[in-house]
Design a protein around this motif. Structure first.
Motif, short mmCIF file in Angstrom:
data_model
loop_
_atom_site.label_atom_id
_atom_site.label_comp_id
_atom_site.label_asym_id
_atom_site.label_seq_id
_atom_site.Cartn_x
_atom_site.Cartn_y
_atom_site.Cartn_z
N LEU A 143 -4.30 77.22 35.84
CA LEU A 143 -4.08 77.31 34.44
C LEU A 143 -5.08 78.00 33.55
N GLY A 144 -6.21 77.99 34.14
CA GLY A 144 -7.41 78.64 33.45
C GLY A 144 -6.99 80.20 33.54
N GLU A 145 -6.75 80.71 34.81
CA GLU A 145 -6.55 82.02 34.87
C GLU A 145 -5.37 82.71 34.24
N GLN A 146 -4.33 81.59 34.06
CA GLN A 146 -3.04 81.96 33.19
C GLN A 146 -3.60 82.29 31.66
N VAL A 147 -4.40 81.34 31.30
CA VAL A 147 -4.76 81.51 29.75
C VAL A 147 -5.61 82.71 29.50
N ASN A 151 -9.89 69.73 32.04
CA ASN A 151 -8.46 69.59 31.82
C ASN A 151 -8.22 69.34 30.24
N PRO A 152 -7.69 70.49 29.84
CA PRO A 152 -7.46 70.66 28.21
C PRO A 152 -6.22 69.79 27.79
N SER A 153 -6.39 69.16 26.53
CA SER A 153 -5.37 68.37 26.22
C SER A 153 -4.05 69.18 25.95
N TYR A 154 -2.93 68.71 25.80
CA TYR A 154 -1.83 69.17 25.09
C TYR A 154 -2.05 69.85 23.74
N LYS A 155 -2.67 69.14 22.86
CA LYS A 155 -3.03 69.75 21.68
C LYS A 155 -4.07 70.70 21.82
N TYR A 156 -4.69 70.96 22.90
CA TYR A 156 -5.68 72.17 22.70
C TYR A 156 -4.69 73.33 23.14
N LEU A 157 -3.81 73.07 24.10
CA LEU A 157 -3.11 74.23 24.69
C LEU A 157 -2.12 74.75 23.61
N GLU A 194 3.99 79.91 27.97
CA GLU A 194 3.62 81.19 28.64
C GLU A 194 2.29 80.98 29.09
N LEU A 195 1.28 79.80 28.77
CA LEU A 195 0.16 79.40 29.09
C LEU A 195 0.33 78.62 30.51
N ILE A 196 1.56 78.18 30.85
CA ILE A 196 1.50 77.35 32.14
C ILE A 196 1.99 78.42 33.26
N PRO A 197 1.15 78.19 34.40
CA PRO A 197 1.44 79.04 35.25
C PRO A 197 2.64 78.66 36.34
N GLU A 198 3.19 79.44 36.82
CA GLU A 198 4.73 79.42 37.29
C GLU A 198 4.18 78.84 38.82
N LYS A 199 5.24 78.13 39.24
CA LYS A 199 4.91 77.36 40.70
C LYS A 199 5.04 78.28 41.69
N LYS A 200 4.22 78.30 42.73
CA LYS A 200 4.04 79.16 43.94
C LYS A 200 4.92 78.69 44.75
N ARG A 215 -14.83 77.07 29.95
CA ARG A 215 -14.66 75.94 30.75
C ARG A 215 -13.22 75.91 31.06
N VAL A 216 -12.21 75.97 30.15
CA VAL A 216 -10.72 75.93 30.11
C VAL A 216 -10.40 77.07 31.21
N GLU A 217 -10.82 78.34 30.94
CA GLU A 217 -10.69 79.24 31.72
C GLU A 217 -10.97 79.44 32.94
N LYS A 218 -11.97 78.73 33.36
CA LYS A 218 -12.53 78.60 34.80
C LYS A 218 -12.27 77.58 35.38
N GLY A 219 -11.26 76.53 34.84
CA GLY A 219 -10.72 75.45 35.38
C GLY A 219 -11.49 73.95 35.64
N ARG A 220 -12.53 74.22 34.75
CA ARG A 220 -13.55 73.04 34.77
C ARG A 220 -13.14 71.87 34.05
#
Length: 76
Positions: free
Chosen positions: A13-17, A51-57, A70-76, A44-49
């Motif tokens: 998620l952080g990488e996608q943001v 868990n951001p809230s829905y509101k934050y996203l 667009e901020l949610i990564p696709e499933k692999k 911290r969000v971008e590093k995955g440290r």
């Protein structure tokens, strides 16, 4: 769900943001200011440290001018 799975999903998620932010030519500081967040929090969000809230996203998506999906990564 195992803790490791959660951690890897937060990292993705952080990488996608970060990817979307960089595609918009914005720094963390610029985006944080635009959405009224602290730059270290966004880092911290971008590093995955954290868990951001829905509101934050939602705030990030609005600041980036994209749909939240667009901020949610696709499933692999």
């Amino acid at each position: 769900m195992a803790e490791k799975d959660v951690d890897s999903r937060l990292i993705e998620l952080g990488e996608q943001v970060r990817k979307v932010r960089e595609s918009k030519g914005m720094t963390q500081t610029e985006l944080a200011y635009k959405v009224d967040k602290e730059q270290p929090s966004l880092n911290r969000v971008e590093k995955g440290r954290i868990n951001p809230s829905y509101k934050y996203l939602l705030d990030l998506a609005e600041g980036l001018g994209v749909h939240i999906s667009e901020l949610i990564p696709e499933k692999k």
